[in-house]
Design a protein around this motif. Sequence first.
Motif, PDB file in Angstrom:
ATOM      1  N   ILE A 176       0.839  -1.203   0.000  1.00  0.00           N
ATOM      2  CA  ILE A 176       0.000   0.000   0.000  1.00  0.00           C
ATOM      3  C   ILE A 176       0.872   1.250   0.000  1.00  0.00           C
ATOM      4  O   ILE A 176       0.560   2.239  -0.681  1.00  0.00           O
ATOM      5  N   LEU A 177       1.982   1.201   0.733  1.00  0.00           N
ATOM      6  CA  LEU A 177       2.900   2.336   0.736  1.00  0.00           C
ATOM      7  C   LEU A 177       3.517   2.523  -0.657  1.00  0.00           C
ATOM      8  O   LEU A 177       3.682   3.657  -1.123  1.00  0.00           O
ATOM      9  N   LEU A 178       3.845   1.422  -1.339  1.00  0.00           N
ATOM     10  CA  LEU A 178       4.339   1.506  -2.716  1.00  0.00           C
ATOM     11  C   LEU A 178       3.292   2.168  -3.614  1.00  0.00           C
ATOM     12  O   LEU A 178       3.622   2.960  -4.496  1.00  0.00           O
ATOM     13  N   SER A 179       2.035   1.837  -3.380  1.00  0.00           N
ATOM     14  CA  SER A 179       0.950   2.453  -4.144  1.00  0.00           C
ATOM     15  C   SER A 179       0.912   3.956  -3.918  1.00  0.00           C
ATOM     16  O   SER A 179       0.777   4.740  -4.865  1.00  0.00           O
ATOM     17  N   ALA A 180       1.045   4.361  -2.660  1.00  0.00           N
ATOM     18  CA  ALA A 180       1.050   5.793  -2.334  1.00  0.00           C
ATOM     19  C   ALA A 180       2.239   6.501  -2.964  1.00  0.00           C
ATOM     20  O   ALA A 180       2.121   7.620  -3.474  1.00  0.00           O
ATOM     21  N   VAL A 181       3.407   5.839  -2.959  1.00  0.00           N
ATOM     22  CA  VAL A 181       4.625   6.433  -3.525  1.00  0.00           C
ATOM     23  C   VAL A 181       4.500   6.581  -5.038  1.00  0.00           C
ATOM     24  O   VAL A 181       4.847   7.624  -5.605  1.00  0.00           O
ATOM     25  N   THR A 182       3.999   5.547  -5.723  1.00  0.00           N
ATOM     26  CA  THR A 182       3.865   5.626  -7.176  1.00  0.00           C
ATOM     27  C   THR A 182       2.822   6.666  -7.579  1.00  0.00           C
ATOM     28  O   THR A 182       3.010   7.398  -8.561  1.00  0.00           O
ATOM     29  N   TYR A 183       1.734   6.757  -6.805  1.00  0.00           N
ATOM     30  CA  TYR A 183       0.719   7.762  -7.123  1.00  0.00           C
ATOM     31  C   TYR A 183       1.257   9.170  -6.882  1.00  0.00           C
ATOM     32  O   TYR A 183       1.018  10.088  -7.674  1.00  0.00           O
ATOM     33  N   ALA A 184       2.015   9.348  -5.798  1.00  0.00           N
ATOM     34  CA  ALA A 184       2.626  10.651  -5.511  1.00  0.00           C
ATOM     35  C   ALA A 184       3.637  11.014  -6.601  1.00  0.00           C
ATOM     36  O   ALA A 184       3.723  12.180  -7.014  1.00  0.00           O
ATOM     37  N   SER A 185       4.375  10.019  -7.095  1.00  0.00           N
ATOM     38  CA  SER A 185       5.335  10.255  -8.178  1.00  0.00           C
ATOM     39  C   SER A 185       4.614  10.734  -9.430  1.00  0.00           C
ATOM     40  O   SER A 185       5.093  11.626 -10.142  1.00  0.00           O
ATOM     41  N   TYR A 186       3.471  10.130  -9.683  1.00  0.00           N
ATOM     42  CA  TYR A 186       2.643  10.552 -10.823  1.00  0.00           C
ATOM     43  C   TYR A 186       2.203  12.004 -10.681  1.00  0.00           C
ATOM     44  O   TYR A 186       2.270  12.792 -11.627  1.00  0.00           O
ATOM     45  N   LEU A 187       1.772  12.379  -9.472  1.00  0.00           N
ATOM     46  CA  LEU A 187       1.312  13.754  -9.239  1.00  0.00           C
ATOM     47  C   LEU A 187       2.456  14.752  -9.407  1.00  0.00           C
ATOM     48  O   LEU A 187       2.280  15.818 -10.006  1.00  0.00           O
ATOM     49  N   VAL A 188       3.635  14.410  -8.883  1.00  0.00           N
ATOM     50  CA  VAL A 188       4.795  15.303  -8.975  1.00  0.00           C
ATOM     51  C   VAL A 188       5.257  15.442 -10.416  1.00  0.00           C
ATOM     52  O   VAL A 188       5.524  16.539 -10.903  1.00  0.00           O
ATOM     53  N   GLY A 189       5.330  14.320 -11.128  1.00  0.00           N
ATOM     54  CA  GLY A 189       5.880  14.345 -12.483  1.00  0.00           C
ATOM     55  C   GLY A 189       4.942  14.842 -13.553  1.00  0.00           C
ATOM     56  O   GLY A 189       5.369  15.414 -14.549  1.00  0.00           O
ATOM     57  N   SER A 190       3.632  14.634 -13.349  1.00  0.00           N
ATOM     58  CA  SER A 190       2.673  14.953 -14.405  1.00  0.00           C
ATOM     59  C   SER A 190       2.102  16.361 -14.312  1.00  0.00           C
ATOM     60  O   SER A 190       1.342  16.772 -15.197  1.00  0.00           O
ATOM     61  N   GLY A 191       2.456  17.085 -13.266  1.00  0.00           N
ATOM     62  CA  GLY A 191       1.874  18.416 -13.066  1.00  0.00           C
ATOM     63  C   GLY A 191       2.052  19.355 -14.244  1.00  0.00           C
ATOM     64  O   GLY A 191       1.151  20.136 -14.573  1.00  0.00           O
ATOM     65  N   TRP A 192       3.179  19.271 -14.933  1.00  0.00           N
ATOM     66  CA  TRP A 192       3.439  20.160 -16.059  1.00  0.00           C
ATOM     67  C   TRP A 192       2.698  19.734 -17.327  1.00  0.00           C
ATOM     68  O   TRP A 192       2.576  20.513 -18.273  1.00  0.00           O
ATOM     69  N   LEU A 193       2.185  18.486 -17.350  1.00  0.00           N
ATOM     70  CA  LEU A 193       1.461  18.009 -18.530  1.00  0.00           C
ATOM     71  C   LEU A 193      -0.018  18.392 -18.507  1.00  0.00           C
ATOM     72  O   LEU A 193      -0.622  18.597 -19.555  1.00  0.00           O
ATOM     73  N   ILE A 194      -0.584  18.472 -17.324  1.00  0.00           N
ATOM     74  CA  ILE A 194      -2.017  18.725 -17.200  1.00  0.00           C
ATOM     75  C   ILE A 194      -2.444  20.047 -17.855  1.00  0.00           C
ATOM     76  O   ILE A 194      -3.462  20.090 -18.553  1.00  0.00           O
ATOM     77  N   PRO A 195      -1.696  21.147 -17.676  1.00  0.00           N
ATOM     78  CA  PRO A 195      -2.088  22.382 -18.367  1.00  0.00           C
ATOM     79  C   PRO A 195      -2.064  22.255 -19.891  1.00  0.00           C
ATOM     80  O   PRO A 195      -2.806  22.955 -20.583  1.00  0.00           O
ATOM     81  N   LYS A 196      -1.226  21.373 -20.407  1.00  0.00           N
ATOM     82  CA  LYS A 196      -1.144  21.189 -21.856  1.00  0.00           C
ATOM     83  C   LYS A 196      -2.356  20.434 -22.407  1.00  0.00           C
ATOM     84  O   LYS A 196      -2.904  20.789 -23.449  1.00  0.00           O
ATOM     85  N   PHE A 197      -2.770  19.395 -21.704  1.00  0.00           N
ATOM     86  CA  PHE A 197      -3.862  18.552 -22.184  1.00  0.00           C
ATOM     87  C   PHE A 197      -5.228  18.960 -21.626  1.00  0.00           C
ATOM     88  O   PHE A 197      -6.248  18.743 -22.267  1.00  0.00           O
ATOM     89  N   GLY A 198      -5.213  19.531 -20.422  1.00  0.00           N
ATOM     90  CA  GLY A 198      -6.465  19.731 -19.705  1.00  0.00           C
ATOM     91  C   GLY A 198      -6.690  18.537 -18.794  1.00  0.00           C
ATOM     92  O   GLY A 198      -6.268  17.418 -19.115  1.00  0.00           O
ATOM     93  N   VAL A 199      -7.341  18.748 -17.653  1.00  0.00           N
ATOM     94  CA  VAL A 199      -7.501  17.698 -16.641  1.00  0.00           C
ATOM     95  C   VAL A 199      -8.241  16.487 -17.188  1.00  0.00           C
ATOM     96  O   VAL A 199      -7.794  15.340 -17.048  1.00  0.00           O
ATOM     97  N   VAL A 200      -9.379  16.713 -17.833  1.00  0.00           N
ATOM     98  CA  VAL A 200     -10.220  15.601 -18.296  1.00  0.00           C
ATOM     99  C   VAL A 200      -9.516  14.786 -19.371  1.00  0.00           C
ATOM    100  O   VAL A 200      -9.464  13.558 -19.313  1.00  0.00           O
ATOM    101  N   LYS A 201      -8.951  15.465 -20.344  1.00  0.00           N
ATOM    102  CA  LYS A 201      -8.271  14.792 -21.454  1.00  0.00           C
ATOM    103  C   LYS A 201      -7.055  14.017 -20.956  1.00  0.00           C
ATOM    104  O   LYS A 201      -6.839  12.852 -21.342  1.00  0.00           O
ATOM    105  N   PHE A 202      -6.267  14.637 -20.092  1.00  0.00           N
ATOM    106  CA  PHE A 202      -5.069  13.970 -19.571  1.00  0.00           C
ATOM    107  C   PHE A 202      -5.449  12.738 -18.762  1.00  0.00           C
ATOM    108  O   PHE A 202      -4.842  11.677 -18.903  1.00  0.00           O
TER     109      PHE A 202
END
Length: 300
Positions: free
Chosen positions: A163-189
């Motif tokens: 479960i901790l691995l799940s939290a870490v991978t999800y947090a990694s996604y949030l940290v890394g993908s933040g710059w992509l969301i403005p490009k695609f939009g929340v729903v599309k991304f």
Amino acid sequence: MKVKNFWLGIFLGILGIVLFSSKAVMVKIAYKYNVDAITMLLLRMLFSFPFYVVIAYLYRNKKQEIKITKKDYTWVVVFGLVGYYLASYFDFVGLSYIKASLERIILFVYPTIVILLNKLFFKQPITKIQAIAIFLSYLGIVIAFSDEVDISGNNVYLGGFFILLSAVTYASYLVGSGWLIPKFGVVKFTAYAMLVSCFCVFVHFSIIGKADLFNLPWQVYGLGFLIAIFATVIPSFLVSASIKIINSSNFAIVAGIGPISTIVLASFFLEEHLTLLQFFGALLVIIGIVITSLKKAKEK
């Protein structure tokens, strides 16, 4: 903001969080029918796949102010793999070892992991308030788990690790993908990332899956459908709508009911019961995460 709209936003947020929280409970119920983690994850993705295909199709030509490059699509694949495939798989595996209520308590600490990752990779400073909040959150987990090990044995450590691995991978996604969301939009991304995750699960099951998908108990199909629609697709849009109406700062407080709702649902449907010490640990986690989320919201 009108008072009526504010309370509508609160209601949508609570409903979304409760529906998200029901996932762990439904997965635990499904495990009683002798299905494994990858089979349940496959059913979740199979039933949600058409919805995200439709969403991706509807938003395919929506223009964004920032130009999207081929490299951006490559990163969507990477973060879809990390954020939704790996995080979901680790979560489902962990649930085969620990209580649903403990799962939600651990997953709830992902905002603190985001702070730690930002400090590690982007040198963002951690304030004293954030440090205290992080300390409270992990102290709460230690308290909850130390008591559970005495009750359920050492398998709790293995479940907690996944479960901790799940939290870490999800947090990694949030940290890394933040710059992509403005490009695609929340729903599309989100739709694109979820489609990547679906394909990853399909491949994963084709390699190691042992279950006969056409001969599972009808209850398993029903639970897979409920998890996909009512604990994945619908709450994702409810939460987005809530944040839009009441802002992320207010939603941070609403989100604090996540572990509480899971504890209540698990007690009702699974007859899981936390000790007083575990309730105290859960309270520390909730306080720590709410403080962390409010601090982050104010900085935006």
